[in-house]
Design an enzyme around this catalytic site. Structure first.
Site, PDB file in Angstrom:
ATOM      1  N   GLU A   1       0.824  -1.156   0.086  1.00 32.96           N
ATOM      2  CA  GLU A   1      -0.094   0.052   0.180  1.00 32.96           C
ATOM      3  C   GLU A   1       0.790   1.103   0.115  1.00 32.96           C
ATOM      4  O   GLU A   1       1.595   1.433   0.947  1.00 32.96           O
ATOM      5  CB  GLU A   1      -0.857  -0.053   1.058  1.00 32.96           C
ATOM      6  CG  GLU A   1      -1.652   1.366   1.292  1.00 32.96           C
ATOM      7  CD  GLU A   1      -2.373   1.339   2.681  1.00 32.96           C
ATOM      8  OE1 GLU A   1      -2.735   0.294   3.203  1.00 32.96           O
ATOM      9  OE2 GLU A   1      -2.731   2.552   3.115  1.00 32.96           O
TER      10      GLU A   1
ATOM     11  N   ARG B   1       1.113  10.445   1.448  1.00 33.26           N
ATOM     12  CA  ARG B   1       1.773  11.367   2.185  1.00 33.26           C
ATOM     13  C   ARG B   1       2.970  11.925   2.062  1.00 33.26           C
ATOM     14  O   ARG B   1       3.609  12.621   2.757  1.00 33.26           O
ATOM     15  CB  ARG B   1       1.965  10.514   3.832  1.00 33.26           C
ATOM     16  CG  ARG B   1       0.656   9.876   4.109  1.00 33.26           C
ATOM     17  CD  ARG B   1       0.805   9.047   5.491  1.00 33.26           C
ATOM     18  NE  ARG B   1       0.041   7.970   5.686  1.00 33.26           N
ATOM     19  CZ  ARG B   1      -0.079   7.166   6.641  1.00 33.26           C
ATOM     20  NH1 ARG B   1       1.025   6.819   7.457  1.00 33.26           N
ATOM     21  NH2 ARG B   1      -0.909   6.064   6.828  1.00 33.26           N
TER      22      ARG B   1
ATOM     23  N   THR C   1      -4.149   6.229   2.544  1.00 32.15           N
ATOM     24  CA  THR C   1      -4.411   7.566   3.125  1.00 32.15           C
ATOM     25  C   THR C   1      -5.234   8.673   2.215  1.00 32.15           C
ATOM     26  O   THR C   1      -4.746   9.762   2.004  1.00 32.15           O
ATOM     27  CB  THR C   1      -3.074   8.236   3.188  1.00 32.15           C
ATOM     28  OG1 THR C   1      -2.167   7.251   3.975  1.00 32.15           O
ATOM     29  CG2 THR C   1      -2.791   9.257   4.269  1.00 32.15           C
TER      30      THR C   1
ATOM     31  N   LYS D   1     -11.200  -1.335   6.958  1.00 33.56           N
ATOM     32  CA  LYS D   1      -9.815  -1.083   7.771  1.00 33.56           C
ATOM     33  C   LYS D   1     -10.144  -0.868   8.957  1.00 33.56           C
ATOM     34  O   LYS D   1     -11.026   0.100   9.221  1.00 33.56           O
ATOM     35  CB  LYS D   1      -9.059  -0.357   7.022  1.00 33.56           C
ATOM     36  CG  LYS D   1      -7.880   0.384   7.756  1.00 33.56           C
ATOM     37  CD  LYS D   1      -6.922   1.401   6.993  1.00 33.56           C
ATOM     38  CE  LYS D   1      -6.396   2.297   7.879  1.00 33.56           C
ATOM     39  NZ  LYS D   1      -5.074   2.888   7.285  1.00 33.56           N
TER      40      LYS D   1
HETATM   41  C1  3PG Z   1      -1.886   3.121   8.467  1.00 26.89           C
HETATM   42  O1  3PG Z   1      -2.034   4.060   7.467  1.00 26.89           O
HETATM   43  O2  3PG Z   1      -2.620   2.250   8.353  1.00 26.89           O
HETATM   44  C2  3PG Z   1      -1.233   3.621   9.439  1.00 26.89           C
HETATM   45  O3  3PG Z   1      -0.110   4.556   9.422  1.00 26.89           O
HETATM   46  C3  3PG Z   1      -0.231   2.325   9.865  1.00 26.89           C
HETATM   47  O4  3PG Z   1       0.085   2.393  11.007  1.00 26.89           O
HETATM   48  P1  3PG Z   1       1.523   2.134  11.798  1.00 26.89           P
HETATM   49  O5  3PG Z   1       2.509   3.148  11.293  1.00 26.89           O
HETATM   50  O6  3PG Z   1       1.204   2.176  13.361  1.00 26.89           O
HETATM   51  O7  3PG Z   1       1.945   0.799  11.384  1.00 26.89           O
END
Ligand code: 3PG
Length: 218
Positions: free
Chosen positions: A43, A47, A70, A130
């Site tokens: 994925e 960002r 995101t 999710k």
């Molecule tokens: C996401 O977008 O799913 C999260 O940023 C993942 O979170 P993590 O950095 O705690 O794995």
């Protein structure tokens, strides 16, 4: 408008590591290291300014299923599909985003963080979601409790997932995959140490296979 089966888009290992890169060449190297480590879906998160260029480059150069995450707006959805996204992930849900996702034509999982979010998506026929940020929201025990009420919903927890709790999540019957950033530490990306990423991915995939959980999304 229905939700295409998300599990079909990530057919393979039930693990979706995040790729966050400033440079498409780095994105390709991260994805390649993940694929070498046994990962079948990644994925790319929106960002960084070059995230969509990373998606195009990885689609062109690495044999892995590429999703985009995101996503906060319908425009993000359009841009991601134009860039070659094979599945979509959002951190949260809104009526606007749920409608846009249902009309987008490719597999997606909207982000949910509470039972009310889940019900709103469920009312629209959405059955794969999710759960974010899973660690802070009660982790595996919370998902287990949710499963007793929403018996036909399956989740991909992200946010606070790590090698230490991965199996706690994946062993739940209402979890079809897990995701997160721990497989591509920012320090390894900054140092361009792709071997670290490959090793972390291989360890996680081996852990999943050792528990015979690799078939969860097959
Ligand atoms: C996401 O977008 O799913 C999260 O940023 C993942 O979170 P993590 O950095 O705690 O794995």
């Amino acid at each position: 408008m229905t939700q295409p089966r998300f599990a079909d888009a990530i057919n393979g290992v039930p693990l979706i590591p995040i790729i966050q890169a400033d440079d498409p060449a780095d994105g390709v190297n991260i994805a390649r290291a993940m694929a070498k480590g046994g990962i079948t879906s990644v994925e790319v998160v929106l960002r960084t300014p070059k995230a969509l260029d990373c998606v195009r480059a990885i689609r062109a150069e690495v044999d892995v299923q590429v999703g985009v995450g995101t996503l906060l707006t319908p425009e993000h959805i359009r841009q991601s599909i134009d860039a070659g996204a094979q599945f979509l992930v959002t951190p949260a849900s809104s009526p606007t985003m749920l409608a846009a996702l249902l009309g987008c034509g490719i597999p997606f999982i909207p982000g949910v963080g509470c039972t009310s979010d889940i019900l709103k998506a469920w009312e629209l026929g959405i059955r794969e979601m999710k759960f974010f940020p899973a660690g802070l929201l009660g982790g595996a025990p919370m998902l287990k409790a949710i499963g007793s009420v929403f018996q036909d919903v399956s989740f991909c927890p992200t946010g606070g997932v790590s090698a230490d709790n991965l199996l706690d999540f994946l062993s739940l019957k209402n979890v079809f995959a897990a995701g997160g950033s721990w497989l591509s530490p920012a320090s390894a990306v900054a140092a361009k140490d792709w071997q670290v990423i490959e090793n972390l991915c291989r360890e996680a995939v081996t852990l999943i296979q050792s528990q015979h959980l690799e078939g969860k999304v097959a």
